[in-house]
Design an enzyme around this catalytic site. Structure first.
Site, PDB file in Angstrom:
ATOM      1  N   LYS A   1      41.124  43.200  36.889  1.00 25.39           N
ATOM      2  CA  LYS A   1      42.305  42.329  36.984  1.00 25.39           C
ATOM      3  C   LYS A   1      43.372  42.674  35.950  1.00 25.39           C
ATOM      4  O   LYS A   1      44.553  42.478  36.212  1.00 25.39           O
ATOM      5  CB  LYS A   1      41.914  40.867  36.914  1.00 25.39           C
ATOM      6  CG  LYS A   1      41.288  40.424  35.632  1.00 25.39           C
ATOM      7  CD  LYS A   1      40.768  38.996  35.771  1.00 25.39           C
ATOM      8  CE  LYS A   1      40.039  38.575  34.499  1.00 25.39           C
ATOM      9  NZ  LYS A   1      39.016  37.575  34.778  1.00 25.39           N
TER      10      LYS A   1
ATOM     11  N   ARG B   1      34.810  25.444  33.347  1.00 29.19           N
ATOM     12  CA  ARG B   1      35.837  26.028  34.189  1.00 29.19           C
ATOM     13  C   ARG B   1      35.362  25.853  35.616  1.00 29.19           C
ATOM     14  O   ARG B   1      35.335  24.734  36.105  1.00 29.19           O
ATOM     15  CB  ARG B   1      36.108  27.499  33.830  1.00 29.19           C
ATOM     16  CG  ARG B   1      37.458  27.950  34.369  1.00 29.19           C
ATOM     17  CD  ARG B   1      37.853  29.361  33.960  1.00 29.19           C
ATOM     18  NE  ARG B   1      37.325  30.361  34.874  1.00 29.19           N
ATOM     19  CZ  ARG B   1      37.761  31.614  34.937  1.00 29.19           C
ATOM     20  NH1 ARG B   1      38.736  32.011  34.134  1.00 29.19           N
ATOM     21  NH2 ARG B   1      37.236  32.475  35.776  1.00 29.19           N
TER      22      ARG B   1
HETATM   23  C1  LIG Z   1      37.826  38.022  34.344  1.00 30.19           C
HETATM   24  C2  LIG Z   1      36.502  37.673  34.836  1.00 30.19           C
HETATM   25  C3  LIG Z   1      35.382  38.446  34.465  1.00 30.19           C
HETATM   26  C4  LIG Z   1      35.480  39.598  33.501  1.00 30.19           C
HETATM   27  O1  LIG Z   1      35.698  39.145  32.191  1.00 30.19           O
HETATM   28  P1  LIG Z   1      35.870  40.180  30.973  1.00 30.19           P
HETATM   29  O2  LIG Z   1      35.891  39.313  29.785  1.00 30.19           O
HETATM   30  O3  LIG Z   1      37.151  40.896  31.219  1.00 30.19           O
HETATM   31  O4  LIG Z   1      34.693  41.093  31.012  1.00 30.19           O
HETATM   32  C5  LIG Z   1      34.164  38.098  35.019  1.00 30.19           C
HETATM   33  N1  LIG Z   1      34.036  37.066  35.866  1.00 30.19           N
HETATM   34  C6  LIG Z   1      35.079  36.308  36.243  1.00 30.19           C
HETATM   35  C7  LIG Z   1      34.855  35.178  37.182  1.00 30.19           C
HETATM   36  C8  LIG Z   1      36.340  36.587  35.745  1.00 30.19           C
HETATM   37  O5  LIG Z   1      37.377  35.825  36.121  1.00 30.19           O
END
Ligand SMILES: *Cc1c(COP(=O)(O)O)cnc(C)c1O
Length: 383
Positions: free
Chosen positions: A34, A129
Site C-alpha cells: 500500500k 480497529r
Molecule cells: C498495512 C497493513 C498491514 C501491513 O502493515 P506493515 O506495518 O506495513 O507491515 C497488514 N495488515 C493490514 C490489515 C494492513 O492494513
C-alpha cells in the site's frame, strides 16, 4: 528537481532476509504494497524478484497490480465497503472481512461472476480497529460457512496498527485457540492463521510466536526495515530503500533567530528542537518542498549536521550548521522518510519517483519464492 529514489537492491535484500525468517518459522507471507501507491516500476521489480502474493488497501492499486503482474495472488486489506463488492471480487483473490452483510455481498458478487471468493475472518483482539468480536465469532463463521461462493481460508488479526500497543503473545495464542475451536466444532480445516504485520517480526525473531501462526502480511519492514516495537532498524535489514532529494533554491548565512516578535501568524511549522543563543548565525538552505509534498516532521536529513528548521506548504528551511559543505543552489539535500512521510511522498503528484538501478539494468540477485498463499481451488490437487 525533487526526487524520491527507490533502491531496488535494498528492497530485494529485505525481501530475501524476511523470506528466510518466514521459512524458518514455517510460515508463508504476503507483501503489503500500500505504501507504493501503485508505483509501476517498483511493482515490476517485485515481480522480477519473485513476489507472487501481494496485498494492498486500495482497489486502484490492485488494478495496477493486476495490469503489471497478472499472475500474482492479490489480497484486499481493508474491510470492503459494501458498494465495492463487485470490484473486490474482480480484483482481489482474498479479502479480510469483519461484517456479515459485506460477506453476503461478496457472495452475491462472486455468484454473478461465477467465482469463489476467499476470505479471512479478522478477529478483534484488543487493538480496537477492525475485527469480529470473539463472542460473535461462531455465529459469523456458521453464516459464512453456509455461503456457496465464499470460502473461508482462515482467521486473522491486525494488532498494533491503531492503538500502537505492542502485540503480545496472549493475543496470538487466543487466535490459535479460536482456530482450534472452529475446526473442532465445524469439522473443516481452516488452514491459515494470518497473525499480523511487521509489528510481529520482533516476536517472531525472538522465537516467541506460536508455530500455528502461519501467515504474515508484511509491508513497512520490507520497504524501510523498521523495528516497530523497539525502534530503529531490525537486525539484518536495510533502512535505505527510499531517499528523498530536495533541491536547494536559496542558501545564505543568516541569523538563526527571527527578527521581531514571533506570533502565531506564521504559516511555518517550526520543527528544530533546541534554542539558539541570541546573535547566533548559521547557513540556511531553502528547499522547494513542503507540507503538501511530505509530512516534513517525518523526514530525517542524512547529514547529521542538518536540521529542518520549519516548513510551509511548499517551501522548507534547513539549518546546515556552521558549514555549508560546498553546497550550492541547485544541489540537493537528502532525507530518509518515516513510513508516514513515505506514504504522502508516494501519493504526491508533484514529485518524481525513480527506481535505481533503472529497470532495464536491474538484475535480481536474491531471487526469492514468495508463492501464492492459497492457490485457486481449481489449481488444488483433487481430493
Ligand atoms: C498495512 C497493513 C498491514 C501491513 O502493515 P506493515 O506495518 O506495513 O507491515 C497488514 N495488515 C493490514 C490489515 C494492513 O492494513
Amino acid at each position: 528537481m525533487n526526487r524520491l529514489i527507490i533502491d531496488l537492491a535494498a528492497i530485494e535484500h529485505n525481501i530475501a532476509v524476511i523470506d528466510g525468517w518466514m521459512k524458518d518459522h514455517g510460515a508463508r507471507w504476503t507483501l503489503v504494497t500500500k505504501s507504493l501507491c501503485g508505483h509501476a516500476d517498483t511493482l515490476r521489480a517485485l515481480q522480477r524478484i519473485g513476489v507472487r502474493s501481494i496485498a494492498d488497501s486500495r482497489l486502484e492499486n490492485l488494478r495496477e497490480i493486476a495490469r503489471i503482474a497478472g499472475d500474482v495472488e492479490s489480497w484486499y486489506l481493508r474491510p470492503p465497503h459494501p458498494s465495492a463488492c463487485d470490484s473486490v471480487v474482480r480484483l482481489a483473490d482474498v479479502s479480510l472481512n469483519t461484517e456479515l452483510d459485506v460477506v453476503a455481498g461478496l457472495n452475491e458478487a462472486a455468484k454473478k461472476q461465477g467465482r469463489v471468493h476467499r476470505i479471512v475472518i479478522m478477529i478483534e483482539l484488543g487493538d480496537l480497529r477492525e475485527g469480529v468480536l470473539p463472542a460473535d465469532l461462531e455465529q459469523f463463521y456458521e453464516r459464512t460457512f453456509a455461503l456457496d461462493n465464499v470460502h473461508v481460508l482462515g482467521i486473522g488479526a491486525n494488532l498494533g496498527c491503531l492503538s500502537g500497543a505492542v502485540p503480545n503473545i496472549d493475543q496470538l495464542t487466543q487466535l490459535v485457540i479460536y482456530q482450534e475451536l472452529l475446526e473442532l466444532k465445524y469439522d473443516r480445516p481452516l488452514p491459515i492463521i494470518s497473525g499480523g504485520s511487521s509489528s510481529l517480526l520482533p516476536l517472531l525473531l525472538a522465537g516467541r510466536l506460536p508455530r500455528e501462526i502461519n501467515h504474515f502480511r508484511i509491508g513497512e519492514a520490507v520497504f524501510l526495515g523498521t523495528d516497530l516495537v523497539n525502534g530503529g532498524t531490525l537486525a539484518g535489514l536495510r533502512d535505505d530503500g527510499f531517499t528523498l532529494e530536495a533541491e536547494i533554491i536559496e542558501i545564505k548565512e543568516k541569523s538563526l533567530i527571527p527578527l521581531g516578535e514571533t506570533g502565531t501568524t506564521t504559516p511555518f511549522a517550526k520543527m528544530e528542537e533546541g534554542e539558539h543563543t541570541p546573535g547566533a548565525r548559521g547557513y540556511r538552505a531553502l528547499v522547494a518542498l513542503g507540507q503538501l509534498d511530505a509530512e516534513m516532521g517525518g523526514l530525517t536529513p542524512l547529514n547529521p549536521d542538518h536540521a529542518i528548521a520549519g516548513a510551509s506548504s511548499d517551501v522548507s528551511v534547513i539549518n546546515l550548521g556552521d558549514s555549508r559543505d560546498r553546497l550550492q543552489v541547485g544541489d540537493s539535500i537528502r532525507f530518509r522518510p518515516s513510513y508516514g512521510a513515505l506514504v504522502r511522498l508516494m501519493t504526491g503528484r508533484y514529485l518524481e519517483k525513480v527506481v535505481t538501478p533503472e529497470l532495464d539494468e536491474y538484475e535480481v540477485r536474491a531471487k526469492v519464492e514468495l508463492p501464492p498463499v492459497a492457490p485457486e481451488p481449481d489449481d488444488e490437487e483433487p481430493g
